[in-house]
Enzyme design. Sequence first.
Site, PDB file in Angstrom:
ATOM      1  N   GLU A 243      37.620  40.532 224.335  1.00  0.00           N
ATOM      2  CA  GLU A 243      38.124  40.248 225.696  1.00  0.00           C
ATOM      3  C   GLU A 243      39.622  40.131 225.541  1.00  0.00           C
ATOM      4  O   GLU A 243      40.103  39.239 224.835  1.00  0.00           O
ATOM      5  CB  GLU A 243      37.579  38.909 226.197  1.00  0.00           C
ATOM      6  CG  GLU A 243      36.073  38.816 226.268  1.00  0.00           C
ATOM      7  CD  GLU A 243      35.504  39.559 227.443  1.00  0.00           C
ATOM      8  OE1 GLU A 243      36.266  39.802 228.401  1.00  0.00           O
ATOM      9  OE2 GLU A 243      34.325  39.914 227.392  1.00  0.00           O
ATOM     10  N   CYS A 277      44.282  35.003 231.659  1.00  0.00           N
ATOM     11  CA  CYS A 277      44.257  36.454 231.455  1.00  0.00           C
ATOM     12  C   CYS A 277      44.079  37.160 232.786  1.00  0.00           C
ATOM     13  O   CYS A 277      44.537  38.273 232.984  1.00  0.00           O
ATOM     14  CB  CYS A 277      43.140  36.825 230.493  1.00  0.00           C
ATOM     15  SG  CYS A 277      41.550  36.184 231.003  1.00  0.00           S
TER      16      CYS A 277
HETATM   17  P1  NAD Z   1      46.563  36.121 220.378  1.00  0.00           P
HETATM   18  O1  NAD Z   1      46.005  37.492 220.276  1.00  0.00           O
HETATM   19  O2  NAD Z   1      47.927  35.862 219.902  1.00  0.00           O
HETATM   20  O3  NAD Z   1      45.646  35.107 219.560  1.00  0.00           O
HETATM   21  C1  NAD Z   1      44.248  35.003 219.812  1.00  0.00           C
HETATM   22  C2  NAD Z   1      43.568  34.556 218.540  1.00  0.00           C
HETATM   23  O4  NAD Z   1      43.681  35.581 217.565  1.00  0.00           O
HETATM   24  C3  NAD Z   1      44.173  33.291 217.917  1.00  0.00           C
HETATM   25  O5  NAD Z   1      43.137  32.481 217.437  1.00  0.00           O
HETATM   26  C4  NAD Z   1      44.994  33.864 216.779  1.00  0.00           C
HETATM   27  O6  NAD Z   1      45.173  32.964 215.724  1.00  0.00           O
HETATM   28  C5  NAD Z   1      44.124  35.022 216.342  1.00  0.00           C
HETATM   29  N1  NAD Z   1      44.815  36.050 215.559  1.00  0.00           N
HETATM   30  C6  NAD Z   1      46.118  36.401 215.600  1.00  0.00           C
HETATM   31  N2  NAD Z   1      46.370  37.372 214.708  1.00  0.00           N
HETATM   32  C7  NAD Z   1      45.209  37.647 214.088  1.00  0.00           C
HETATM   33  C8  NAD Z   1      44.816  38.570 213.073  1.00  0.00           C
HETATM   34  N3  NAD Z   1      45.699  39.386 212.489  1.00  0.00           N
HETATM   35  N4  NAD Z   1      43.544  38.593 212.695  1.00  0.00           N
HETATM   36  C9  NAD Z   1      42.636  37.783 213.261  1.00  0.00           C
HETATM   37  N5  NAD Z   1      42.941  36.880 214.215  1.00  0.00           N
HETATM   38  C10 NAD Z   1      44.210  36.807 214.626  1.00  0.00           C
HETATM   39  O7  NAD Z   1      46.379  35.669 221.888  1.00  0.00           O
HETATM   40  P2  NAD Z   1      46.794  34.270 222.563  1.00  0.00           P
HETATM   41  O8  NAD Z   1      48.259  34.244 222.730  1.00  0.00           O
HETATM   42  O9  NAD Z   1      46.133  33.127 221.862  1.00  0.00           O
HETATM   43  O10 NAD Z   1      46.076  34.369 223.978  1.00  0.00           O
HETATM   44  C11 NAD Z   1      46.657  34.993 225.079  1.00  0.00           C
HETATM   45  C12 NAD Z   1      46.105  36.386 225.241  1.00  0.00           C
HETATM   46  O11 NAD Z   1      44.699  36.325 225.376  1.00  0.00           O
HETATM   47  C13 NAD Z   1      46.610  37.079 226.486  1.00  0.00           C
HETATM   48  O12 NAD Z   1      46.874  38.432 226.200  1.00  0.00           O
HETATM   49  C14 NAD Z   1      45.418  36.975 227.449  1.00  0.00           C
HETATM   50  O13 NAD Z   1      45.411  37.958 228.434  1.00  0.00           O
HETATM   51  C15 NAD Z   1      44.276  37.097 226.510  1.00  0.00           C
HETATM   52  N6  NAD Z   1      43.053  36.503 227.069  1.00  0.00           N
HETATM   53  C16 NAD Z   1      42.062  37.343 227.506  1.00  0.00           C
HETATM   54  C17 NAD Z   1      40.921  36.801 228.082  1.00  0.00           C
HETATM   55  C18 NAD Z   1      39.810  37.682 228.607  1.00  0.00           C
HETATM   56  O14 NAD Z   1      38.753  37.168 228.938  1.00  0.00           O
HETATM   57  N7  NAD Z   1      40.011  38.988 228.704  1.00  0.00           N
HETATM   58  C19 NAD Z   1      40.787  35.420 228.206  1.00  0.00           C
HETATM   59  C20 NAD Z   1      41.809  34.608 227.745  1.00  0.00           C
HETATM   60  C21 NAD Z   1      42.937  35.157 227.164  1.00  0.00           C
END
Ligand code: NAD
Length: 470
Positions: A243, A277
């Site tokens: 997501e 999001c």
């Molecule tokens: P992010 O991608 O920076 O981080 C999300 C998670 O991924 C964190 O736990 C982070 O530690 C982990 N992560 C980062 N790099 C990684 C890697 N190389 N390997 C594995 N895991 C890794 O996102 P964020 O800033 O925490 O959240 C905001 C984003 O999430 C926005 O883009 C938002 O639109 C999206 N979001 C989408 C939904 C949906 O339902 N579509 C819901 C909520 C948030």
Amino acid sequence: RDALATIDAARAPFKAARFEARPLIAGTAQPLPVVEALNPSNGDVIGQVFNASSADVETALANAQPWAASETERAEVLNRAAELYEAHYGEIFAALAREAGKIQIDAVAELREAVDFLHYYAHNIPQNAQARGLFTCISPWNFPLAIFTGQVAAALATGNAVLAKPAEQTPIIATLAVQLLHEAGVPREALQLLPGDGATVGARLTSDARINGVAFTGSTETAKIIRRAMADNMDPGAPLIAETGGLNAMIVDSTALPEQAVRDILVSAFQSAGQRCSALRCLYVQDDIAPTIQEMLFGAMDELLVDNPWDLTTDIGPVIDDEAAGIIRDHVATARAQGRVLKEISAPQQGHFCAPVAIRVNGIEDMKREIFGPVLHIATFKSEDLHKVIDAVNATGYGLTFGLHTRIDNRVQEVTESIHCGNIYVNRNQVGAVVGSQPFGGEGLSGTGPKAGGPEYLWRFTTSAPSDKP
Ligand code: NAD
């Protein structure tokens, strides 16, 4: 008033309490040196975080065991966990305010959603389906309880073992959640928590051949990194259930009811400080109604109170951290320098507060990326250009949420059929989902599906398909 007083009393013991986040694994943890957790509103230390070491990740991988209990038992435990979540609402609301900067109504909605996920998945466990084995669940900070719980509950309901990595910014809420799930009866081997950085713990948990699937919610960029890591290291059949981000638009045509449209724009763009999001990023208003909508909208923005999320009168709390605030402020500064800021209101100077702002753009194509904060971009369009607007929205490649305000019946059908998007909202605000009846998920760059909280979702955590239903 009674309900507010009850909430206040339940939160009070946790207003200044020190929280803790730590690895919760089946074995002895040897976490990294402690780091301080800070309140995004004022920088106060709210507790300590012990992140997982590489030894902890190894122990967790070695000791993970799929949850062998019967479907009925798993359902009972997840329902019990939902009751425990509700019983601990004071502590949960306090942690959501102090670690994630959530205002009270957002905290209430978030707890409700988490509880709904637990009950919904408990009641919809696919019968006689085979668990995949070991699932990694990686979650974002913006719904640190609901999304975290939804992923974990889905993987557990279907009998998998789970390694959960919460966002760096919100490990305390995840620790509370896992403690309650363990207390409800989820075995430690079936659910282990590994707080830590994405680049270390996250990368390790998405590139190990012992893992049979990954549930991820976060940015599109991270999803791409994870997909590559999985392709290089895991069984090709291991699913990525992702997501991801969005560039969400709303169209308001000249038949829209202005009061209703303005109310829905405000909620869609600024609720949760725009850190959803699903939040509205680019508003298209038909040119002849634009002056009315803008005047009403800017007047309503003046009424928003940006302040400490603990206070029950606050409309908009802080953004999550320094880095997020910096990105938003730079974006607004560029627009300001170009004379495109249409409206800005004030916000506290200390802490990571960003003032809600409206910025003029020609169209969604001017937006290079998702700005994750209270920033609304506004474009106008002429009636004859409606299809160009739809094409521009589709051309972003994202497909998370889309809103439409119109009172022309066949326009509803025409527009909604042409927009490639997972969640379409007509004549209402465009944030929110309802577990069970209104599941949520994106298309294109916004996610892989199936929709969370919907009937197909749990099957992805099994080796069976819905068509295998007995
Ligand atoms: P992010 O991608 O920076 O981080 C999300 C998670 O991924 C964190 O736990 C982070 O530690 C982990 N992560 C980062 N790099 C990684 C890697 N190389 N390997 C594995 N895991 C890794 O996102 P964020 O800033 O925490 O959240 C905001 C984003 O999430 C926005 O883009 C938002 O639109 C999206 N979001 C989408 C939904 C949906 O339902 N579509 C819901 C909520 C948030």
